[in-house]
Design a protein around this motif. Structure first.
Motif, short mmCIF file in Angstrom:
data_model
loop_
_atom_site.label_atom_id
_atom_site.label_comp_id
_atom_site.label_asym_id
_atom_site.label_seq_id
_atom_site.Cartn_x
_atom_site.Cartn_y
_atom_site.Cartn_z
N GLY A 25 0.82 -1.21 0.00
CA GLY A 25 0.00 0.00 0.00
C GLY A 25 0.85 1.26 0.00
O GLY A 25 2.04 1.24 0.31
N LYS A 26 0.23 2.35 -0.35
CA LYS A 26 0.94 3.63 -0.40
C LYS A 26 1.54 3.96 0.96
O LYS A 26 0.83 3.93 1.97
CB LYS A 26 -0.03 4.73 -0.84
N TRP A 27 2.84 4.18 1.01
CA TRP A 27 3.61 4.59 2.18
C TRP A 27 3.92 3.45 3.15
O TRP A 27 4.65 3.66 4.11
CB TRP A 27 2.93 5.74 2.94
N LYS A 47 5.43 11.26 11.02
CA LYS A 47 4.92 12.09 9.92
C LYS A 47 6.02 13.01 9.39
O LYS A 47 6.17 13.18 8.19
CB LYS A 47 3.71 12.90 10.37
N ARG A 48 6.80 13.60 10.30
CA ARG A 48 7.90 14.48 9.86
C ARG A 48 8.96 13.73 9.08
O ARG A 48 9.57 14.28 8.16
CB ARG A 48 8.53 15.18 11.07
N SER A 49 9.18 12.46 9.43
CA SER A 49 10.22 11.70 8.73
C SER A 49 9.76 11.22 7.36
O SER A 49 10.58 10.81 6.54
CB SER A 49 10.67 10.50 9.58
N LEU A 50 8.47 11.27 7.09
CA LEU A 50 7.91 10.84 5.80
C LEU A 50 7.41 12.07 5.05
O LEU A 50 6.22 12.37 5.03
CB LEU A 50 6.76 9.86 6.03
N ASP A 51 8.31 12.78 4.46
CA ASP A 51 7.99 14.02 3.78
C ASP A 51 6.94 13.81 2.69
O ASP A 51 7.13 13.01 1.78
CB ASP A 51 9.26 14.62 3.16
N GLY A 52 5.82 14.49 2.83
CA GLY A 52 4.78 14.45 1.81
C GLY A 52 3.57 13.60 2.14
O GLY A 52 2.58 13.65 1.42
N VAL A 53 3.61 12.82 3.21
CA VAL A 53 2.47 11.98 3.55
C VAL A 53 1.42 12.83 4.27
O VAL A 53 1.75 13.68 5.09
CB VAL A 53 2.89 10.77 4.42
N ASN A 55 -1.97 13.35 6.78
CA ASN A 55 -2.45 12.73 8.02
C ASN A 55 -3.41 11.58 7.73
O ASN A 55 -3.35 10.54 8.38
CB ASN A 55 -3.15 13.77 8.91
N THR A 56 -4.28 11.77 6.78
CA THR A 56 -5.28 10.75 6.44
C THR A 56 -4.61 9.47 5.96
O THR A 56 -4.94 8.37 6.41
CB THR A 56 -6.24 11.27 5.36
N VAL A 57 -3.66 9.60 5.05
CA VAL A 57 -2.98 8.44 4.48
C VAL A 57 -2.12 7.75 5.55
O VAL A 57 -2.13 6.53 5.66
CB VAL A 57 -2.13 8.84 3.26
N LEU A 58 -1.41 8.54 6.36
CA LEU A 58 -0.57 7.95 7.40
C LEU A 58 -1.42 7.20 8.42
O LEU A 58 -1.10 6.06 8.77
CB LEU A 58 0.27 9.03 8.08
N ALA A 59 -2.48 7.81 8.88
CA ALA A 59 -3.34 7.17 9.87
C ALA A 59 -3.95 5.88 9.31
O ALA A 59 -4.00 4.85 9.99
CB ALA A 59 -4.44 8.13 10.32
N SER A 60 -4.39 5.92 8.06
CA SER A 60 -4.98 4.74 7.43
C SER A 60 -3.95 3.62 7.27
O SER A 60 -4.24 2.46 7.58
CB SER A 60 -5.55 5.14 6.07
N ALA A 61 -2.76 3.96 6.80
CA ALA A 61 -1.71 2.95 6.62
C ALA A 61 -1.30 2.34 7.96
O ALA A 61 -1.11 1.12 8.06
CB ALA A 61 -0.51 3.56 5.91
N LEU A 62 -1.19 3.17 9.00
CA LEU A 62 -0.83 2.65 10.32
C LEU A 62 -1.92 1.71 10.85
O LEU A 62 -1.60 0.66 11.42
CB LEU A 62 -0.60 3.80 11.31
N ARG A 63 -3.17 2.05 10.64
CA ARG A 63 -4.27 1.17 11.07
C ARG A 63 -4.20 -0.18 10.35
O ARG A 63 -4.37 -1.24 10.96
CB ARG A 63 -5.63 1.82 10.82
N GLU A 64 -3.95 -0.14 9.03
CA GLU A 64 -3.86 -1.38 8.26
C GLU A 64 -2.67 -2.22 8.72
O GLU A 64 -2.78 -3.44 8.87
CB GLU A 64 -3.75 -1.07 6.77
N LEU A 65 -1.53 -1.58 8.91
CA LEU A 65 -0.33 -2.30 9.36
C LEU A 65 -0.54 -2.90 10.74
O LEU A 65 -0.08 -4.02 11.02
CB LEU A 65 0.89 -1.38 9.34
#
Length: 108
Positions: A25-27, A47-53, A55-65
């Motif tokens: 998945g993305k990210w 979030k700071r270490s992943l330039d360009g992500v 909040n919505t995408v990061l939160a979703s990817a973390l939930r899936e992981l």
């Protein structure tokens, strides 16, 4: 001995297909690499270490992981509440494979 995967791209039960669904998945790979490199990490630091992500995408990817057992979310009952994420133990055999994949890609 490895199981032969005849017609692999078409097989529903192909282990490679499952692996790509888990980390493709993305990210997701970037998140896992950041957690591997930095250890337990708070959301904003991640979030700071992943330039360009976003909040919505990061939160979703973390939930899936987390749902797939690749990331552990720890919530500390402090004021304010502190939440940290880290790569799960079952995810750790993946990192040498990602290193090898990176080496392979660098050869092009």
């Amino acid at each position: 001995m490895a199981v032969p995967h005849e017609n692999c791209p078409c097989m529903e039960t192909c282990p490679l297909n499952r692996a790509l669904k888990l980390i493709g998945g993305k990210w997701k790979m970037q998140i896992l690499c950041a957690l591997h490199n930095n250890g337990p990490t708070r959301y904003n630091q991640l979030k700071r270490s992943l330039d360009g992500v976003s909040n919505t995408v990061l939160a979703s990817a973390l939930r899936e992981l987390e749902k797939d057992g690749l990331v552990i979310r720890r919530e500390y009952l402090e004021v304010p509440v502190r939440v940290e994420y880290e790569a799960a133990e079952r995810c750790k055999p993946l990192f040498p494979l990602l290193d090898a994949l990176g080496d392979w890609a660098a050869s092009f």
